[in-house]
Scaffold this motif. Structure first.
Motif, PDB file in Angstrom:
ATOM      1  N   VAL A 133      51.431  92.252  22.367  1.00 50.72           N
ATOM      2  CA  VAL A 133      50.744  91.605  21.247  1.00 50.72           C
ATOM      3  C   VAL A 133      50.128  92.695  20.379  1.00 50.72           C
ATOM      4  CG1 VAL A 133      48.964  89.971  20.543  1.00 50.72           C
ATOM      5  CG2 VAL A 133      50.193  89.610  22.692  1.00 50.72           C
ATOM      6  N   ASN A 134      50.569  92.778  19.136  1.00 54.28           N
ATOM      7  CA  ASN A 134      50.024  93.736  18.187  1.00 54.28           C
ATOM      8  C   ASN A 134      49.033  93.034  17.280  1.00 54.28           C
ATOM      9  OD1 ASN A 134      51.699  95.810  19.167  1.00 54.28           O
ATOM     10  ND2 ASN A 134      53.365  95.209  17.811  1.00 54.28           N
ATOM     11  N   VAL A 135      47.777  93.448  17.330  1.00 56.29           N
ATOM     12  CA  VAL A 135      46.757  92.801  16.511  1.00 56.29           C
ATOM     13  C   VAL A 135      46.881  93.327  15.085  1.00 56.29           C
ATOM     14  CG1 VAL A 135      44.312  92.379  16.165  1.00 56.29           C
ATOM     15  CG2 VAL A 135      45.246  92.458  18.494  1.00 56.29           C
ATOM     16  N   SER A 136      47.340  92.457  14.211  1.00 56.78           N
ATOM     17  CA  SER A 136      47.540  92.792  12.805  1.00 56.78           C
ATOM     18  C   SER A 136      46.431  92.135  11.983  1.00 56.78           C
ATOM     19  CB  SER A 136      48.937  92.343  12.359  1.00 56.78           C
ATOM     20  OG  SER A 136      49.193  92.705  11.024  1.00 56.78           O
ATOM     21  N   SER A 137      46.776  91.644  10.792  1.00 57.30           N
ATOM     22  CA  SER A 137      45.792  91.044   9.900  1.00 57.30           C
ATOM     23  C   SER A 137      46.518  90.277   8.811  1.00 57.30           C
ATOM     24  CB  SER A 137      44.928  92.140   9.268  1.00 57.30           C
ATOM     25  OG  SER A 137      44.143  91.632   8.203  1.00 57.30           O
ATOM     26  N   GLY A 138      45.846  89.274   8.265  1.00 58.93           N
ATOM     27  CA  GLY A 138      46.384  88.610   7.097  1.00 58.93           C
ATOM     28  C   GLY A 138      46.523  89.563   5.918  1.00 58.93           C
ATOM     29  N   LEU A 139      45.738  90.638   5.947  1.00 60.56           N
ATOM     30  CA  LEU A 139      45.831  91.652   4.892  1.00 60.56           C
ATOM     31  C   LEU A 139      47.120  92.453   4.986  1.00 60.56           C
ATOM     32  CD1 LEU A 139      42.137  92.883   4.927  1.00 60.56           C
ATOM     33  CD2 LEU A 139      43.249  91.615   3.086  1.00 60.56           C
ATOM     34  N   GLY A 140      47.838  92.330   6.098  1.00 60.97           N
ATOM     35  CA  GLY A 140      49.124  92.987   6.243  1.00 60.97           C
ATOM     36  C   GLY A 140      50.281  92.141   5.744  1.00 60.97           C
ATOM     37  N   LEU A 142      52.327  90.978   2.932  1.00 62.77           N
ATOM     38  CA  LEU A 142      52.565  91.312   1.535  1.00 62.77           C
ATOM     39  C   LEU A 142      52.672  90.054   0.684  1.00 62.77           C
ATOM     40  CD1 LEU A 142      55.120  94.262   1.884  1.00 62.77           C
ATOM     41  CD2 LEU A 142      52.616  94.344   1.804  1.00 62.77           C
ATOM     42  N   THR A 143      53.194  88.987   1.278  1.00 66.76           N
ATOM     43  CA  THR A 143      53.290  87.715   0.569  1.00 66.76           C
ATOM     44  C   THR A 143      51.912  87.229   0.134  1.00 66.76           C
ATOM     45  OG1 THR A 143      55.286  87.089   1.782  1.00 66.76           O
ATOM     46  CG2 THR A 143      54.036  85.312   0.739  1.00 66.76           C
ATOM     47  N   ASP A 144      50.967  87.221   1.072  1.00 68.75           N
ATOM     48  CA  ASP A 144      49.624  86.732   0.752  1.00 68.75           C
ATOM     49  C   ASP A 144      48.831  87.734  -0.076  1.00 68.75           C
ATOM     50  OD1 ASP A 144      50.121  84.387   2.070  1.00 68.75           O
ATOM     51  OD2 ASP A 144      49.138  84.985   3.936  1.00 68.75           O
ATOM     52  N   LEU A 145      48.986  89.004   0.225  1.00 70.83           N
ATOM     53  CA  LEU A 145      48.226  90.033  -0.489  1.00 70.83           C
ATOM     54  C   LEU A 145      48.551  90.026  -1.985  1.00 70.83           C
ATOM     55  CD1 LEU A 145      46.180  92.202   0.507  1.00 70.83           C
ATOM     56  CD2 LEU A 145      48.066  93.837   0.474  1.00 70.83           C
ATOM     57  N   SER A 146      49.775  89.660  -2.328  1.00 68.35           N
ATOM     58  CA  SER A 146      50.204  89.644  -3.726  1.00 68.35           C
ATOM     59  C   SER A 146      50.051  88.282  -4.393  1.00 68.35           C
ATOM     60  CB  SER A 146      51.669  90.092  -3.822  1.00 68.35           C
ATOM     61  OG  SER A 146      52.514  89.228  -3.084  1.00 68.35           O
ATOM     62  N   ASN A 147      49.549  87.308  -3.648  1.00 73.77           N
ATOM     63  CA  ASN A 147      49.415  85.943  -4.153  1.00 73.77           C
ATOM     64  C   ASN A 147      47.986  85.696  -4.641  1.00 73.77           C
ATOM     65  OD1 ASN A 147      49.349  83.211  -4.649  1.00 73.77           O
ATOM     66  ND2 ASN A 147      49.791  82.590  -2.538  1.00 73.77           N
ATOM     67  N   SER A 150      45.832  83.344  -2.653  1.00 71.13           N
ATOM     68  CA  SER A 150      45.506  83.647  -1.258  1.00 71.13           C
ATOM     69  C   SER A 150      44.110  84.245  -1.149  1.00 71.13           C
ATOM     70  CB  SER A 150      46.533  84.625  -0.680  1.00 71.13           C
ATOM     71  OG  SER A 150      46.096  85.122   0.574  1.00 71.13           O
ATOM     72  N   HIS A 151      43.404  83.925  -0.069  1.00 69.16           N
ATOM     73  CA  HIS A 151      42.055  84.475   0.123  1.00 69.16           C
ATOM     74  C   HIS A 151      42.080  85.980   0.375  1.00 69.16           C
ATOM     75  CE1 HIS A 151      43.354  83.841   4.302  1.00 69.16           C
ATOM     76  NE2 HIS A 151      42.468  84.748   4.640  1.00 69.16           N
ATOM     77  N   THR A 152      43.237  86.531   0.745  1.00 67.11           N
ATOM     78  CA  THR A 152      43.317  87.979   0.978  1.00 67.11           C
ATOM     79  C   THR A 152      43.534  88.766  -0.315  1.00 67.11           C
ATOM     80  OG1 THR A 152      45.704  87.899   1.390  1.00 67.11           O
ATOM     81  CG2 THR A 152      44.258  87.628   3.289  1.00 67.11           C
ATOM     82  N   HIS A 153      43.867  88.072  -1.401  1.00 68.60           N
ATOM     83  CA  HIS A 153      44.208  88.739  -2.656  1.00 68.60           C
ATOM     84  C   HIS A 153      43.040  89.555  -3.218  1.00 68.60           C
ATOM     85  CE1 HIS A 153      45.174  88.970  -7.041  1.00 68.60           C
ATOM     86  NE2 HIS A 153      46.385  89.192  -6.558  1.00 68.60           N
ATOM     87  N   PHE A 154      41.808  89.143  -2.898  1.00 71.75           N
ATOM     88  CA  PHE A 154      40.622  89.796  -3.456  1.00 71.75           C
ATOM     89  C   PHE A 154      40.388  91.188  -2.883  1.00 71.75           C
ATOM     90  CE2 PHE A 154      39.079  88.298   0.568  1.00 71.75           C
ATOM     91  CZ  PHE A 154      38.114  89.221   0.944  1.00 71.75           C
TER      92      PHE A 154
END
Length: 236
Positions: A133-140, A142-147, A150-154
Motif C-alpha cells: 500500500v503506497n500512501v499517496s494523496s488527492g494532490l497526486g 493530475l485530473t483533480d489538480l487541474s480541475n 476540485s477541492h485540490t485545485h487551490f
C-alpha cells in the motif's frame, strides 16, 4: 498471522494505521527513524519497533535483514512522507520553491518508497498473499489538480503534488511488474496531522480507513494498480 511493516509510523496516519491493524490481528512492525519516539509508539500500541530511515540505504537494508530473520513480511505500507511548509505553516509558492526543495521532498516521498519497496520485495514474494500500500494523496491526481471544481485545485505548492503523482506512476509500474502482489496507492484525504500543521478536515481514524482496508486484502483476486480513497477509485 499477517505481518505488516509501516514506514513513518510513530505518529499521524502511520501510527493510527498500526493501531487499527493490530486490532485486526496483524503483527505490526512500526518503522521510524527516531528510535526514542518509535519505541514509545510501538510499546504503547503493542507493535514491534524497527529503526527505519527511508532515506538511508544502510538503514533500509538492515531493517529488511532483521524482519526477514524474524519471520518474513506479508504487507508493506509505504507511509513515510514529508510536505514542505514555511514558517506560519504556509505552503511555498512556485516562485519560492527551489530545486533543492523538490529534491528533499522526493528523497523521502519517492526515492524512499523505491528504496524500501526494492529491499522488501524478496520477503513479500515469499508470502502467500503479499500486499503493498503506497500512501499517496488527492494532490497526486493530475485530473483533480487541474480541475477548477476540485477541492485540490487551490493547492499552490510544487514539491508535494509532484512527489505524489510520481508515487502514483510508480504504483502502476510496480503492479504491472509484480502481478502476484496486490499493489495499490491510496488517498487518505485531507487529514488532521503534523504533516499539514493540523489543518486537515478529517480525523486520523477516517484517514487511516482506506490504508487499513487495502492492507487487509487477502488472496490474489483483489484490486491492484489503482488509486483509491475511502469513497472509491480516484482518477489519475
Amino acid at each position: 498471522m499477517t505481518t505488516t511493516l509501516i514506514t513513518g509510523a510513530n505518529r499521524g496516519l502511520g501510527r493510527e494505521t498500526a493501531r487499527q491493524l493490530i486490532a485486526a490481528g496483524h503483527t505490526v512492525y512500526l518503522g521510524a527513524r527516531d528510535e526514542i519516539r518509535g519505541r514509545a509508539a510501538a510499546d504503547a500500541l503493542g507493535a514491534r519497533f524497527v529503526r527505519l530511515d527511508v532515506t538511508s540505504d544502510d538503514s533500509v537494508e538492515a531493517a529488511a535483514e532483521w524482519i526477514g530473520a524474524d519471520g518474513g513480511l506479508d504487507v508493506l505500507v509505504n507511509n513515510a512522507g514529508i510536505e514542505p511548509r514555511l514558517p506560519g505553516n504556509a505552503v511555498p509558492a512556485p516562485a519560492d520553491t527551489t530545486a533543492h526543495d523538490i529534491r528533499t521532498t522526493f528523497e523521502t516521498n519517492v526515492f524512499g518508497l523505491v528504496r524500501v519497496t526494492r529491499a522488501f520485495l524478496p520477503l513479500l514474494q515469499r508470502s502467500v498473499a503479499p500486499v503493498v500500500v503506497n500512501v499517496s494523496s488527492g494532490l497526486g491526481s493530475l485530473t483533480d489538480l487541474s480541475n477548477p471544481d476540485s477541492h485540490t485545485h487551490f493547492y499552490p505548492g510544487l514539491a508535494y503534488p509532484a512527489s505524489k503523482a510520481t508515487v502514483n506512476a510508480l504504483t502502476i509500474q510496480y503492479a504491472k511488474a509484480y502481478p502476484g502482489i496486490r499493489i495499490n496507492a491510496v488517498d487518505p484525504g485531507y487529514t488532521d496531522t503534523d504533516l499539514n500543521g493540523h489543518t486537515g478536515t478529517q480525523t486520523v481514524e477516517e484517514g487511516a480507513e482506506i490504508i487499513v482496508r487495502m492492507a487487509g486484502l487477502t488472496g490474489s483476486d483483489g484490486p491492484t494498480g489503482l488509486l483509491l480513497s475511502r469513497h472509491g477509485p480516484v482518477a489519475w
